[in-house]
Design a protein around this motif. Structure first.
Motif, PDB file in Angstrom:
ATOM      1  N   TRP A 188      -3.878  14.313  19.724  1.00  0.00           N
ATOM      2  CA  TRP A 188      -4.708  13.901  18.585  1.00  0.00           C
ATOM      3  C   TRP A 188      -4.002  13.096  17.510  1.00  0.00           C
ATOM      4  CZ3 TRP A 188      -4.918  18.862  20.685  1.00  0.00           C
ATOM      5  CH2 TRP A 188      -4.028  19.791  20.169  1.00  0.00           C
ATOM      6  N   PRO A 189      -2.668  13.036  17.405  1.00  0.00           N
ATOM      7  CA  PRO A 189      -2.112  12.093  16.426  1.00  0.00           C
ATOM      8  C   PRO A 189      -2.540  10.644  16.682  1.00  0.00           C
ATOM      9  CG  PRO A 189      -0.437  13.683  17.052  1.00  0.00           C
ATOM     10  CD  PRO A 189      -1.612  13.917  17.953  1.00  0.00           C
ATOM     11  N   LEU A 190      -2.962  10.339  17.907  1.00  0.00           N
ATOM     12  CA  LEU A 190      -3.432   8.991  18.224  1.00  0.00           C
ATOM     13  C   LEU A 190      -4.825   8.719  17.657  1.00  0.00           C
ATOM     14  CD1 LEU A 190      -2.616   6.434  19.879  1.00  0.00           C
ATOM     15  CD2 LEU A 190      -3.911   7.408  21.777  1.00  0.00           C
ATOM     16  N   ASP A 191      -5.591   9.788  17.386  1.00  0.00           N
ATOM     17  CA  ASP A 191      -6.980   9.617  16.941  1.00  0.00           C
ATOM     18  C   ASP A 191      -7.083   8.759  15.684  1.00  0.00           C
ATOM     19  OD1 ASP A 191      -7.489  11.277  19.036  1.00  0.00           O
ATOM     20  OD2 ASP A 191      -8.224  12.974  17.841  1.00  0.00           O
ATOM     21  N   GLY A 192      -6.167   8.986  14.751  1.00  0.00           N
ATOM     22  CA  GLY A 192      -6.221   8.251  13.490  1.00  0.00           C
ATOM     23  C   GLY A 192      -6.091   6.750  13.691  1.00  0.00           C
ATOM     24  N   PHE A 193      -5.263   6.347  14.645  1.00  0.00           N
ATOM     25  CA  PHE A 193      -5.109   4.921  14.928  1.00  0.00           C
ATOM     26  C   PHE A 193      -6.390   4.356  15.541  1.00  0.00           C
ATOM     27  CE2 PHE A 193      -4.226   1.386  17.725  1.00  0.00           C
ATOM     28  CZ  PHE A 193      -3.458   0.549  16.936  1.00  0.00           C
ATOM     29  N   VAL A 194      -6.955   5.069  16.495  1.00  0.00           N
ATOM     30  CA  VAL A 194      -8.165   4.587  17.172  1.00  0.00           C
ATOM     31  C   VAL A 194      -9.319   4.445  16.177  1.00  0.00           C
ATOM     32  CG1 VAL A 194      -9.898   5.175  18.909  1.00  0.00           C
ATOM     33  CG2 VAL A 194      -7.466   5.521  19.409  1.00  0.00           C
ATOM     34  N   LYS A 195      -9.460   5.402  15.298  1.00  0.00           N
ATOM     35  CA  LYS A 195     -10.545   5.353  14.316  1.00  0.00           C
ATOM     36  C   LYS A 195     -10.352   4.251  13.279  1.00  0.00           C
ATOM     37  CE  LYS A 195     -11.513  10.336  14.573  1.00  0.00           C
ATOM     38  NZ  LYS A 195     -11.433  11.626  13.837  1.00  0.00           N
ATOM     39  N   ALA A 196      -9.099   3.890  13.013  1.00  0.00           N
ATOM     40  CA  ALA A 196      -8.802   2.949  11.930  1.00  0.00           C
ATOM     41  C   ALA A 196      -8.907   1.488  12.334  1.00  0.00           C
ATOM     42  CB  ALA A 196      -7.399   3.219  11.382  1.00  0.00           C
ATOM     43  N   ASN A 197      -9.076   1.217  13.619  1.00  0.00           N
ATOM     44  CA  ASN A 197      -9.039  -0.176  14.066  1.00  0.00           C
ATOM     45  C   ASN A 197     -10.314  -0.581  14.807  1.00  0.00           C
ATOM     46  OD1 ASN A 197      -6.133  -1.341  13.576  1.00  0.00           O
ATOM     47  ND2 ASN A 197      -5.840   0.777  14.247  1.00  0.00           N
ATOM     48  N   ASP A 198     -10.628  -1.873  14.683  1.00  0.00           N
ATOM     49  CA  ASP A 198     -11.794  -2.453  15.348  1.00  0.00           C
ATOM     50  C   ASP A 198     -11.329  -3.098  16.652  1.00  0.00           C
ATOM     51  OD1 ASP A 198     -14.093  -3.682  16.158  1.00  0.00           O
ATOM     52  OD2 ASP A 198     -14.264  -5.018  14.412  1.00  0.00           O
ATOM     53  N   PHE A 199     -11.830  -2.596  17.777  1.00  0.00           N
ATOM     54  CA  PHE A 199     -11.417  -3.082  19.090  1.00  0.00           C
ATOM     55  C   PHE A 199     -12.378  -4.128  19.665  1.00  0.00           C
ATOM     56  CE2 PHE A 199      -9.311   0.947  18.563  1.00  0.00           C
ATOM     57  CZ  PHE A 199      -8.079   0.784  19.172  1.00  0.00           C
ATOM     58  N   SER A 200     -13.261  -4.637  18.838  1.00  0.00           N
ATOM     59  CA  SER A 200     -14.231  -5.632  19.311  1.00  0.00           C
ATOM     60  C   SER A 200     -13.513  -6.832  19.940  1.00  0.00           C
ATOM     61  CB  SER A 200     -15.102  -6.129  18.156  1.00  0.00           C
ATOM     62  OG  SER A 200     -15.868  -5.077  17.610  1.00  0.00           O
ATOM     63  N   GLY A 201     -14.001  -7.250  21.114  1.00  0.00           N
ATOM     64  CA  GLY A 201     -13.424  -8.402  21.791  1.00  0.00           C
ATOM     65  C   GLY A 201     -12.118  -8.132  22.506  1.00  0.00           C
ATOM     66  N   LYS A 202     -11.691  -6.877  22.564  1.00  0.00           N
ATOM     67  CA  LYS A 202     -10.423  -6.534  23.203  1.00  0.00           C
ATOM     68  C   LYS A 202     -10.651  -5.730  24.481  1.00  0.00           C
ATOM     69  CE  LYS A 202      -8.158  -6.251  18.674  1.00  0.00           C
ATOM     70  NZ  LYS A 202      -7.664  -7.638  18.695  1.00  0.00           N
ATOM     71  N   THR A 203      -9.801  -5.995  25.468  1.00  0.00           N
ATOM     72  CA  THR A 203      -9.759  -5.155  26.662  1.00  0.00           C
ATOM     73  C   THR A 203      -8.758  -4.041  26.390  1.00  0.00           C
ATOM     74  OG1 THR A 203     -10.275  -6.984  28.152  1.00  0.00           O
ATOM     75  CG2 THR A 203      -9.197  -5.075  29.120  1.00  0.00           C
ATOM     76  N   VAL A 204      -9.201  -2.794  26.510  1.00  0.00           N
ATOM     77  CA  VAL A 204      -8.351  -1.653  26.181  1.00  0.00           C
ATOM     78  C   VAL A 204      -8.053  -0.870  27.457  1.00  0.00           C
ATOM     79  CG1 VAL A 204      -8.034   0.331  24.670  1.00  0.00           C
ATOM     80  CG2 VAL A 204      -9.526  -1.555  23.950  1.00  0.00           C
ATOM     81  N   ILE A 205      -6.762  -0.661  27.728  1.00  0.00           N
ATOM     82  CA  ILE A 205      -6.338   0.008  28.959  1.00  0.00           C
ATOM     83  C   ILE A 205      -5.543   1.262  28.593  1.00  0.00           C
ATOM     84  CG2 ILE A 205      -5.117  -0.264  31.142  1.00  0.00           C
ATOM     85  CD1 ILE A 205      -5.345  -3.310  30.735  1.00  0.00           C
ATOM     86  N   PRO A 206      -6.137   2.429  28.736  1.00  0.00           N
ATOM     87  CA  PRO A 206      -5.422   3.655  28.400  1.00  0.00           C
ATOM     88  C   PRO A 206      -4.448   4.078  29.501  1.00  0.00           C
ATOM     89  CG  PRO A 206      -7.704   4.144  28.980  1.00  0.00           C
ATOM     90  CD  PRO A 206      -7.548   2.670  29.074  1.00  0.00           C
ATOM     91  N   PHE A 207      -3.378   4.736  29.098  1.00  0.00           N
ATOM     92  CA  PHE A 207      -2.469   5.371  30.054  1.00  0.00           C
ATOM     93  C   PHE A 207      -1.937   6.637  29.401  1.00  0.00           C
ATOM     94  CE2 PHE A 207       0.268   2.735  27.455  1.00  0.00           C
ATOM     95  CZ  PHE A 207       1.452   3.463  27.301  1.00  0.00           C
ATOM     96  N   CYS A 208      -1.641   7.607  30.210  1.00  0.00           N
ATOM     97  CA  CYS A 208      -1.169   8.876  29.654  1.00  0.00           C
ATOM     98  C   CYS A 208      -0.013   9.416  30.492  1.00  0.00           C
ATOM     99  CB  CYS A 208      -2.303   9.897  29.586  1.00  0.00           C
ATOM    100  SG  CYS A 208      -2.891  10.455  31.205  1.00  0.00           S
ATOM    101  N   THR A 209       0.680  10.379  29.924  1.00  0.00           N
ATOM    102  CA  THR A 209       1.755  11.065  30.634  1.00  0.00           C
ATOM    103  C   THR A 209       1.499  12.569  30.568  1.00  0.00           C
ATOM    104  OG1 THR A 209       3.125  11.148  28.630  1.00  0.00           O
ATOM    105  CG2 THR A 209       3.464   9.283  30.100  1.00  0.00           C
ATOM    106  N   SER A 210       1.841  13.234  31.659  1.00  0.00           N
ATOM    107  CA  SER A 210       1.740  14.689  31.691  1.00  0.00           C
ATOM    108  C   SER A 210       2.541  15.212  32.873  1.00  0.00           C
ATOM    109  CB  SER A 210       0.279  15.148  31.806  1.00  0.00           C
ATOM    110  OG  SER A 210      -0.230  14.847  33.094  1.00  0.00           O
ATOM    111  N   ALA A 211       2.943  16.451  32.776  1.00  0.00           N
ATOM    112  CA  ALA A 211       3.706  17.056  33.859  1.00  0.00           C
ATOM    113  C   ALA A 211       2.798  17.459  35.007  1.00  0.00           C
ATOM    114  CB  ALA A 211       4.478  18.268  33.340  1.00  0.00           C
ATOM    115  N   SER A 212       1.578  17.889  34.688  1.00  0.00           N
ATOM    116  CA  SER A 212       0.684  18.370  35.748  1.00  0.00           C
ATOM    117  C   SER A 212      -0.786  18.014  35.512  1.00  0.00           C
ATOM    118  CB  SER A 212       0.819  19.888  35.905  1.00  0.00           C
ATOM    119  OG  SER A 212       0.529  20.545  34.677  1.00  0.00           O
TER     120      SER A 212
END
Length: 236
Positions: free
Chosen positions: A169-193
């Motif tokens: 959730w520390p990432l939530d603040g960034f996502v809420k604060a920015n306008d992604f209009s016109g952008k292709t957004v590609i998420p990636f994550c890391t985890s052990a399992s």
């Protein structure tokens, strides 16, 4: 006297016939030359028309083969990798992606960094455990949520560790604060399992703008080669 006159008439008639024959030959020769020239001109024009038609078809084939939607890199704009990393794993993956895609990097940093003790999810009194149990406590203040020249980026990779099946959730603040209009957004994550789950779609819903892709999950120990292969598969 009559004989001489007769001979003169015969000679004059022969000369006239010779002159007519020469004119006829010249006319035939000129006609043949004109016909040949016309045929060559028509052949040249036909070859030119055929070449122009072929060039037009080649151009049409080239235009038809371009598919910017399937290839983020084809857009020609700048690329940015944004990540929040708690223990360094997402940072490592994010930097490999940035290098492979020729992208800039922006690290999301909490104003109050998480210590190792804060990240101990086995301790019910740790910071992440308390925040997990109390969603209102997940509003994490950031050092900055503003990216310089944000409007110049057409493609944005968003990286994060998985916490309890969702994006940290520390990432939530960034996502809420920015306008992604016109952008292709590609998420990636890391985890052990844990898998990626609905983390990407939940961020897309939170953002409300942008063309969010499915994304992928990397094991914390993913090799650089695996990461580069994934980026190459996206067209970078």
């Amino acid at each position: 006297m009559k004989a001489k006159k007769m001979i003169s008439l015969i000679l004059a008639g022969a000369a006239a016939l010779t002159l007519l024959a020469g004119c006829s030959s010249d006319a035939n020769s000129s006609g043949a030359d004109n016909t040949q020239q016309e045929e060559q001109t028509e052949e040249t024009e036909a070859q030119t028309d055929a070449r122009d038609e072929a060039d037009t078809e080649d151009a049409a084939d080239t235009e038809g083969s371009t598919d910017g939607a399937a290839d983020p890199a084809a857009e020609g704009g700048k690329t940015l990798v944004v990540y929040y990393s708690a223990s360094g794993n997402t940072e490592r993956i994010g930097n490999v992606i940035a290098d492979a895609a020729g992208a800039d990097v922006f690290a999301v940093e909490p104003a109050e960094p998480y210590s190792n003790e804060d990240l101990d999810y086995n301790d019910e009194n740790s910071r992440v455990s308390v925040e997990h149990e109390n969603p209102d406590a997940r509003e994490v203040e950031l050092v900055s949520a503003t990216v310089e020249n944000w409007e110049s980026y057409d493609t944005v990779f968003i990286g994060y560790p998985i916490w309890w099946g969702i994006a940290a959730w520390p990432l939530d603040g960034f996502v809420k604060a920015n306008d992604f209009s016109g952008k292709t957004v590609i998420p990636f994550c890391t985890s052990a399992s844990s898998g990626m789950g609905e983390s990407g779609s939940l961020l897309a819903e939170m953002a409300g703008t942008g063309e969010w892709q499915e994304g992928t999950r990397f094991q914390s120990s993913a090799s650089e080669e695996d990461v580069r292969d994934w980026v190459a598969g996206l067209g970078f």
